[in-house]
Every structure is written in C-alpha cells, then in structure tokens.
Motif scaffolding. Sequence first.
Motif, short mmCIF file in Angstrom:
data_model
loop_
_atom_site.label_atom_id
_atom_site.label_comp_id
_atom_site.label_asym_id
_atom_site.label_seq_id
_atom_site.Cartn_x
_atom_site.Cartn_y
_atom_site.Cartn_z
N ILE A 157 -3.26 -3.01 41.34
CA ILE A 157 -2.87 -1.82 42.11
C ILE A 157 -1.51 -2.10 42.73
CG2 ILE A 157 -3.41 -0.38 44.11
CD1 ILE A 157 -6.34 -0.74 43.48
N LEU A 158 -0.56 -1.23 42.45
CA LEU A 158 0.80 -1.39 42.93
C LEU A 158 1.03 -0.49 44.13
CD1 LEU A 158 2.76 -1.32 39.54
CD2 LEU A 158 1.38 -3.17 40.55
N GLU A 159 1.40 -1.07 45.25
CA GLU A 159 1.67 -0.34 46.48
C GLU A 159 3.15 -0.49 46.82
OE1 GLU A 159 2.07 1.81 48.77
OE2 GLU A 159 0.07 1.66 49.69
N LYS A 160 3.84 0.63 46.87
CA LYS A 160 5.28 0.61 47.17
C LYS A 160 5.57 0.10 48.57
CE LYS A 160 9.12 3.92 47.57
NZ LYS A 160 9.47 5.36 47.44
N ALA A 161 4.73 0.41 49.52
CA ALA A 161 4.95 0.05 50.92
C ALA A 161 4.60 -1.41 51.17
CB ALA A 161 4.10 0.93 51.83
N PRO A 162 5.12 -1.99 52.26
CA PRO A 162 4.60 -3.29 52.69
C PRO A 162 3.16 -3.16 53.14
CG PRO A 162 6.11 -2.39 54.32
CD PRO A 162 6.19 -1.49 53.13
N LYS A 163 2.47 -4.28 53.24
CA LYS A 163 1.03 -4.27 53.51
C LYS A 163 0.68 -3.50 54.78
CE LYS A 163 -2.96 -7.34 54.00
NZ LYS A 163 -3.42 -8.77 53.97
N GLU A 164 1.52 -3.64 55.82
CA GLU A 164 1.19 -3.00 57.10
C GLU A 164 1.32 -1.48 57.05
OE1 GLU A 164 5.43 -4.73 57.51
OE2 GLU A 164 3.51 -5.25 56.56
N SER A 221 -12.69 -7.97 46.91
CA SER A 221 -13.92 -8.75 46.72
C SER A 221 -14.43 -8.65 45.29
CB SER A 221 -15.00 -8.26 47.69
OG SER A 221 -15.50 -6.98 47.31
N GLU A 222 -14.02 -7.60 44.57
CA GLU A 222 -14.44 -7.43 43.18
C GLU A 222 -13.37 -7.90 42.19
OE1 GLU A 222 -16.14 -3.64 42.33
OE2 GLU A 222 -17.40 -3.63 44.11
N GLY A 223 -12.33 -8.55 42.71
CA GLY A 223 -11.37 -9.20 41.83
C GLY A 223 -10.11 -8.45 41.50
N ALA A 224 -9.91 -7.28 42.08
CA ALA A 224 -8.67 -6.54 41.82
C ALA A 224 -7.50 -7.21 42.53
CB ALA A 224 -8.81 -5.10 42.29
N ASP A 225 -6.32 -7.13 41.93
CA ASP A 225 -5.10 -7.65 42.54
C ASP A 225 -4.29 -6.48 43.11
OD1 ASP A 225 -5.66 -10.29 41.87
OD2 ASP A 225 -4.61 -10.16 39.94
N ILE A 226 -3.91 -6.60 44.36
CA ILE A 226 -3.11 -5.56 45.00
C ILE A 226 -1.75 -6.15 45.35
CG2 ILE A 226 -2.94 -3.96 46.94
CD1 ILE A 226 -6.00 -3.91 47.02
N TYR A 227 -0.71 -5.50 44.87
CA TYR A 227 0.66 -5.96 45.08
C TYR A 227 1.37 -5.02 46.03
CZ TYR A 227 -0.08 -8.91 40.95
OH TYR A 227 -0.55 -9.84 40.05
N TYR A 228 1.96 -5.58 47.09
CA TYR A 228 2.71 -4.80 48.06
C TYR A 228 4.21 -4.92 47.79
CZ TYR A 228 -1.81 -4.72 50.32
OH TYR A 228 -3.15 -4.54 50.56
#
Length: 467
Positions: free
Chosen positions: A33-40, A144-151
């Motif tokens: 999952i690609l997130e354009k914003a920073p984590k916060e 918890s189910e193994g997905a990778d999230i990129y900020y």
Amino acid sequence: MQHKEYDVVVVGCGIAGLAAGLRLAEEDTDVAILEKAPKEHRGGHTQFTESFRIPTADIDLDVEFNVPDYTASDFYSDIMKVTNYRADEDLAKTVTREAAETFEWLTHKGLEWEYQAPHSGYTAGRVWLHGADMVTELVDILESEGADIYYRAEAQDLVREDDGTVTGVEGFLEGSRVRFEGDAVVLAAGDYGSSKEKRTRYYGPGYGNMKVRGSRYNTGEAIEAAMDVGAKSDGEWGDAHMALIDAGSPDVEGGITRIDGYQYGLIVNHDGERFVDEGEDARAHTYAKFGRRIFEQPYHEAFIIVDSKVVDDVAHMGPSRSMTADSIEVLANRLGIEDVDRAVETVEAYNEACEDDAFERYEANSLDGNEATDVTPPKSNWALPLDDPPYTGYPVTGGMTFAFGGVGITPEAEVLDTTDTVIPGLFAAGNATGGLFYNNYPGGTGLTNAAVFGKIAGENAAEFVSK
C-alpha cells in the motif's frame, strides 16, 4: 531505480485502499500500500470523516439505531434524487446493495461505531466513528496480516505493457525513484480537490482560495497517471462536495467544522439577502451543495441566523464564536453584514410569510412541511418565524470536501478505457473514481462508496492475479 515486487500494488491509504488491502490479505495476496503522505498524516480524507451511511433496516447485527429504519432501496433513491438522476445506476445499485454487508465485514474486522446520532437533523441510516482512529485500526490489522505500507510514496506513473495490462506503479519513495511491480494495481488515492491549480481549473477563478476540509495530499496525480495510460474520465469534474462550514475554519485539514441546523433558521449574505431554500431537504441532502452557493456570495461568506426557539437544535462544530443579540439589527451589525437594513427587511418579510401555528408543527428530525411560500426564495420545511430573541448568528463559508470527477469504473471496480473497454489489471475505488455523484451528495455516502468499492476492487484484483 529501485524495484519492489508484489502481487498487487494499492495506491492510497484511505478507506478505499485499506478495504482493498484487507480483502487482498484475506485472499493471501502479497500486497503493498503506497501512501503519499508521511506516516503522521496518513489516511487521506478518511482521517477527517465521521459517518458511514448504511441501510440500517438490512443490518444483521445485535445493535440499536436511533435513526428511522432505512433500506437499501431508500439509500438508492436518495442517491438518485440528490444527483438529479444523473448517477450511474449500476454504481448506485452496487453501493446501496453491498453497503450492509461491507459494514458488517468491517465490524467483524474489529471496527467500533457509535450508533446514536450526535445531534438533531439526521433522517437517514448512519453510524459514526473517528476517522483517524479507523485508519490506525485498519493499518494495524493489515500489518498484522503481512501487508507492507510505504509512506512518502508518491505514485506518478502507471506501467502498462504492450498487451494492455497494468503491471506496476512508478514514482518516488522518500525522494528516490522507485518502481513497484505487480500483477495488478488498485487506484485508491482520492480526489484532486486539494490542488489549488485544479480547483481553479475546474471550478473557476477564486476557488483556489476555498478552504480544504480534508488532507492536503489529495491533489490528483494518480488519477492523471491512470488517464495517461488510457483510463476514461467520468463524473462531474466541474463540481464537488463543497460543504457549509464555519467561516473561521483552517485553510486546510480543518476536518469537521460544520454548523448543522441551518435548516431551522435563515441564511443571509453580506447584502442582507437570502439566496437558498434553507428547508429544501434534510441537512444531509443540502449541506454539500449549499457550501458552493455560499462561496459564490460576496466575500465568500454568509450568515446563519436562528432564534431561541431552535438554537438548541444547532450543532456548532467550528472554531469561531457565535454572535448573539436581542434584535436582528444589532445582530447584523455584530456579524459584520454590510446592508443591515436589508437584513432586517429580509427577516421581517420571511416572518410575515410563516404560518401562525408553525412552531406547534415543528419537527427537527423529519421534513415537517412547514412552508413559507410568499417569499423569495420560498422555504419548504422548518419555516418558523424568527421572533423569539435572543438571536444567534454564525458566519459560514464553503469548504472543499472532495471532487466529483475521476476515472470510470465498472460495478466490479475495473477501470475502463476511453472506448469503455476494461483495462486489464487496473482497478479503482473511492474518490479517485467518477460517475456516482453529480450536483449534490447524500451525507455519509463517500465513506460507504469507498469501502464498498475498495472491498470489491481487492476481491477482483486477487482473482485477476490468481488466474
């Protein structure tokens, strides 16, 4: 260039992308999952939401709602009515048919909801939540189910092969060029309404200065990337959910700063004139279009005025202080209305048009039929005279919530090209898509639409990559 490989790449970390990711994880699909914003600042507009429209009559859970029974048929009728019957019928049927099951699915995933309406004026099935908490809960489940999230992962281009299949996303990850390769892509990156340039382009001069209620990161590049590889544009690009909000709201990321209950009083501009039928319909069916009408008034501002009979039914959620006075003249002066005399005349003319027994028939939570017809514009419901001081006034403006244009999709969340042919491997959900909302918007439907089609997109993307 960095290369990262997954089964499916999801662009966006709001409810549409998170629902897609959850469904993909259930199918044991390797997902990024690609997130354009920073984590916060993750979560797009979802972090600023508060309600989810559902057909309460169709929910098979042991919960109690304090809004009237509301069916999928009612939900469908509301979408079609408020969009002047321009909404894509198949998309509207899908949202309303799948809303109950999607809500139950999210509930079983562990999401918690408020089932009691927070204040007066709700006439359709709703549940309530805190959007930022929902994003956190869903991200925790996905990780918890193994997905990778990129900020700080900004998608700029889609990769489309010679056979027409979309197989990846190119962009920047924390400032470095990267390609995320996958057998399918789900576009769930939200709308373009946070871009000053696009607001000016699609809505006209001055709209670059409209306040943005949600995320500053929803600027539409992912939608453009899809259209660059042939995706069809759909929906009303020149319109949007522009809510009626407190005039003192922050310029961006103000969140829930609405003033609800305007339908029980009057809205006047700086010229002291009314310009909408405040009681045209339930608040949830007018607030998203009245904001634009208000923004088009002098100084992009107007004023809600109520008296003591109904002030307790007004929910003021903005940062500005309300003004009170014992006369309309004094109140208009305190609010800064330029033509005070005209404001007084407007209220007097409206009062004369109200029926004598109106307050005896007043019902805050339904269309009560109290009309004032001998005034322009007429008022169709809740037409109560302003005659019981003190009077209270609230400065309001229009706020950008989300844009109505996006890529065209099928009811299976497959993205269409400009010949209405499905683009293999490309799916989309939420505010990145068009075709459902035109002219107006039934409150609470955006979150439902995103969740329903996010789940469908994830399910069909998983099936696509398994072939």
